[in-house]
Scaffold this motif. Structure first.
Motif, PDB file in Angstrom:
ATOM      1  N   ALA A  50       0.842  -1.198   0.000  1.00  0.00           N
ATOM      2  CA  ALA A  50       0.000   0.000   0.000  1.00  0.00           C
ATOM      3  C   ALA A  50       0.876   1.247   0.000  1.00  0.00           C
ATOM      4  N   ARG A  51       0.473   2.219  -0.788  1.00  0.00           N
ATOM      5  CA  ARG A  51       1.156   3.515  -0.878  1.00  0.00           C
ATOM      6  C   ARG A  51       0.090   4.592  -0.975  1.00  0.00           C
ATOM      7  N   ARG A  52       0.419   5.762  -0.454  1.00  0.00           N
ATOM      8  CA  ARG A  52      -0.421   6.932  -0.644  1.00  0.00           C
ATOM      9  C   ARG A  52       0.499   8.129  -0.855  1.00  0.00           C
ATOM     10  N   SER A  53       0.192   8.917  -1.865  1.00  0.00           N
ATOM     11  CA  SER A  53       0.889  10.187  -2.051  1.00  0.00           C
ATOM     12  C   SER A  53       0.342  11.156  -1.002  1.00  0.00           C
ATOM     13  N   PHE A  54       0.965  12.315  -0.884  1.00  0.00           N
ATOM     14  CA  PHE A  54       0.444  13.307   0.054  1.00  0.00           C
ATOM     15  C   PHE A  54      -0.987  13.705  -0.299  1.00  0.00           C
ATOM     16  N   ARG A  55      -1.284  13.859  -1.597  1.00  0.00           N
ATOM     17  CA  ARG A  55      -2.642  14.219  -2.016  1.00  0.00           C
ATOM     18  C   ARG A  55      -3.620  13.105  -1.673  1.00  0.00           C
ATOM     19  N   GLN A  56      -3.250  11.848  -1.942  1.00  0.00           N
ATOM     20  CA  GLN A  56      -4.121  10.716  -1.617  1.00  0.00           C
ATOM     21  C   GLN A  56      -4.341  10.601  -0.116  1.00  0.00           C
ATOM     22  N   TYR A  57      -3.286  10.774   0.663  1.00  0.00           N
ATOM     23  CA  TYR A  57      -3.362  10.737   2.129  1.00  0.00           C
ATOM     24  C   TYR A  57      -4.351  11.806   2.607  1.00  0.00           C
ATOM     25  N   HIS A  58      -4.178  13.020   2.129  1.00  0.00           N
ATOM     26  CA  HIS A  58      -5.048  14.140   2.489  1.00  0.00           C
ATOM     27  C   HIS A  58      -6.500  13.841   2.125  1.00  0.00           C
ATOM     28  N   ASP A  59      -6.732  13.419   0.887  1.00  0.00           N
ATOM     29  CA  ASP A  59      -8.091  13.198   0.407  1.00  0.00           C
ATOM     30  C   ASP A  59      -8.771  12.038   1.122  1.00  0.00           C
ATOM     31  N   GLU A  60      -8.032  10.947   1.358  1.00  0.00           N
ATOM     32  CA  GLU A  60      -8.621   9.804   2.059  1.00  0.00           C
ATOM     33  C   GLU A  60      -8.924  10.159   3.512  1.00  0.00           C
ATOM     34  N   ALA A  61      -8.051  10.921   4.144  1.00  0.00           N
ATOM     35  CA  ALA A  61      -8.316  11.352   5.525  1.00  0.00           C
ATOM     36  C   ALA A  61      -9.578  12.208   5.589  1.00  0.00           C
ATOM     37  N   LEU A  62      -9.771  13.080   4.613  1.00  0.00           N
ATOM     38  CA  LEU A  62     -10.995  13.892   4.580  1.00  0.00           C
ATOM     39  C   LEU A  62     -12.240  13.034   4.368  1.00  0.00           C
ATOM     40  N   LYS A  63     -12.121  11.989   3.560  1.00  0.00           N
ATOM     41  CA  LYS A  63     -13.261  11.092   3.359  1.00  0.00           C
ATOM     42  C   LYS A  63     -13.568  10.298   4.630  1.00  0.00           C
ATOM     43  N   VAL A  64     -12.536   9.819   5.313  1.00  0.00           N
ATOM     44  CA  VAL A  64     -12.753   9.108   6.578  1.00  0.00           C
ATOM     45  C   VAL A  64     -13.368  10.068   7.596  1.00  0.00           C
ATOM     46  N   ALA A  65     -12.879  11.302   7.625  1.00  0.00           N
ATOM     47  CA  ALA A  65     -13.470  12.299   8.529  1.00  0.00           C
ATOM     48  C   ALA A  65     -14.943  12.510   8.188  1.00  0.00           C
ATOM     49  N   GLY A  66     -15.271  12.566   6.887  1.00  0.00           N
ATOM     50  CA  GLY A  66     -16.665  12.713   6.478  1.00  0.00           C
ATOM     51  C   GLY A  66     -17.512  11.528   6.900  1.00  0.00           C
ATOM     52  N   ALA A  67     -16.958  10.325   6.766  1.00  0.00           N
ATOM     53  CA  ALA A  67     -17.684   9.119   7.179  1.00  0.00           C
ATOM     54  C   ALA A  67     -17.894   9.107   8.693  1.00  0.00           C
ATOM     55  N   LEU A  68     -16.890   9.555   9.439  1.00  0.00           N
ATOM     56  CA  LEU A  68     -17.039   9.622  10.898  1.00  0.00           C
ATOM     57  C   LEU A  68     -18.066  10.676  11.284  1.00  0.00           C
ATOM     58  N   ALA A  69     -18.038  11.823  10.599  1.00  0.00           N
ATOM     59  CA  ALA A  69     -19.021  12.882  10.877  1.00  0.00           C
ATOM     60  C   ALA A  69     -20.432  12.378  10.601  1.00  0.00           C
ATOM     61  N   LYS A  70     -20.583  11.613   9.533  1.00  0.00           N
ATOM     62  CA  LYS A  70     -21.884  11.033   9.185  1.00  0.00           C
ATOM     63  C   LYS A  70     -22.380  10.086  10.286  1.00  0.00           C
ATOM     64  N   ARG A  71     -21.439   9.522  11.037  1.00  0.00           N
ATOM     65  CA  ARG A  71     -21.781   8.616  12.128  1.00  0.00           C
ATOM     66  C   ARG A  71     -21.856   9.332  13.481  1.00  0.00           C
ATOM     67  N   GLY A  72     -21.881  10.655  13.430  1.00  0.00           N
ATOM     68  CA  GLY A  72     -22.093  11.442  14.634  1.00  0.00           C
ATOM     69  C   GLY A  72     -20.842  11.869  15.376  1.00  0.00           C
ATOM     70  N   ILE A  73     -19.679  11.680  14.779  1.00  0.00           N
ATOM     71  CA  ILE A  73     -18.435  12.081  15.437  1.00  0.00           C
ATOM     72  C   ILE A  73     -18.085  13.499  15.022  1.00  0.00           C
ATOM     73  N   GLY A  74     -17.822  14.326  16.002  1.00  0.00           N
ATOM     74  CA  GLY A  74     -17.401  15.695  15.743  1.00  0.00           C
ATOM     75  C   GLY A  74     -16.268  16.048  16.679  1.00  0.00           C
ATOM     76  N   ALA A  75     -16.048  17.328  16.841  1.00  0.00           N
ATOM     77  CA  ALA A  75     -14.986  17.799  17.730  1.00  0.00           C
ATOM     78  C   ALA A  75     -15.202  17.222  19.124  1.00  0.00           C
ATOM     79  N   GLY A  76     -14.155  16.635  19.667  1.00  0.00           N
ATOM     80  CA  GLY A  76     -14.209  16.057  20.996  1.00  0.00           C
ATOM     81  C   GLY A  76     -14.717  14.627  21.053  1.00  0.00           C
ATOM     82  N   GLY A  77     -15.264  14.104  19.946  1.00  0.00           N
ATOM     83  CA  GLY A  77     -15.711  12.714  19.916  1.00  0.00           C
ATOM     84  C   GLY A  77     -14.516  11.775  19.960  1.00  0.00           C
ATOM     85  N   HIS A  78     -14.724  10.580  20.467  1.00  0.00           N
ATOM     86  CA  HIS A  78     -13.621   9.627  20.634  1.00  0.00           C
ATOM     87  C   HIS A  78     -13.724   8.495  19.623  1.00  0.00           C
ATOM     88  N   VAL A  79     -12.619   8.286  18.888  1.00  0.00           N
ATOM     89  CA  VAL A  79     -12.524   7.240  17.863  1.00  0.00           C
ATOM     90  C   VAL A  79     -11.365   6.329  18.230  1.00  0.00           C
TER      91      VAL A  79
END
Length: 185
Positions: free
Chosen positions: A30-59
């Motif tokens: 597995a490899r990720r460029s900086f752009r891929q790392y950034h974009d995938e992290a934002l998508k995971v953050a979006g998926a977590l937000a969709k599941r009710g996780i926000g600032a201060g939530g514990h993952v």
């Protein structure tokens, strides 16, 4: 340039060196460029937000060394959520304690590692973990979660905001949680 929070550092790297390797995990192929790392992290953050996780939530994350590990950690930083990495040697008692004590609302985990059946253990513990609302298996649920997710809008967190809740080894009893700020990570 000095950054006191990891998210702006990754944004800078993705803009400055978008195609350069950021994450390389040869054993996982597995490899990720900086752009891929950034974009995938934002998508995971979006998926977590969709599941009710926000600032201060514990993952919580229970996984061996793999490419998703830093991505989940950075997704938590982008959301202002608290990242709770769990020891891969935890068996049911320590796992139950850490999940309960950390107030983890989401657990992202490998199904198993070195004979330790993480998903099986968590499934057995779920009735006693009322705050744990979602369990996401890296091998089965994570790819679909990333594919379906919309990118999240990064939250402004201060350097003093809690970034991680790390657990001690627990050699004289149950593990103790130690909070680290973004500046301290």
């Amino acid at each position: 340039m000095i950054f006191d929070h990891p998210w702006p550092a990754l944004q800078h790297a993705a803009a400055t060196w978008p195609m350069a390797d950021a994450l390389v995990f040869p054993h996982q192929q597995a490899r990720r460029s900086f752009r891929q790392y950034h974009d995938e992290a934002l998508k995971v953050a979006g998926a977590l937000a969709k599941r009710g996780i926000g600032a201060g939530g514990h993952v919580a994350l229970l996984a061996e060394n793999r490419v998703e590990w830093p991505i989940v950690q950075m997704a938590c930083a982008a959301l202002g959520a608290v990242f709770v990495p769990l020891n891969t040697h935890y068996r049911r008692d320590d796992l139950a304690y850490a999940l309960r004590q950390s107030d983890a609302a989401v657990l992202i985990c490998s199904t198993s590692y070195r004979g330790n059946p993480y998903l099986e253990n968590v499934t057995a513990l779920r009735p006693d973990l009322p705050k744990l609302r979602h369990v996401i298996a890296l091998e089965t649920d994570y790819p679909a979660m990333v594919a379906e997710a919309a990118s999240a809008t990064p939250q402004a967190a201060t350097p003093e905001t809690t970034a991680s809740l790390l657990y001690t080894s627990g050699t004289t009893g149950f593990p103790k949680g130690a909070q680290l700020t973004h500046r301290g990570c």
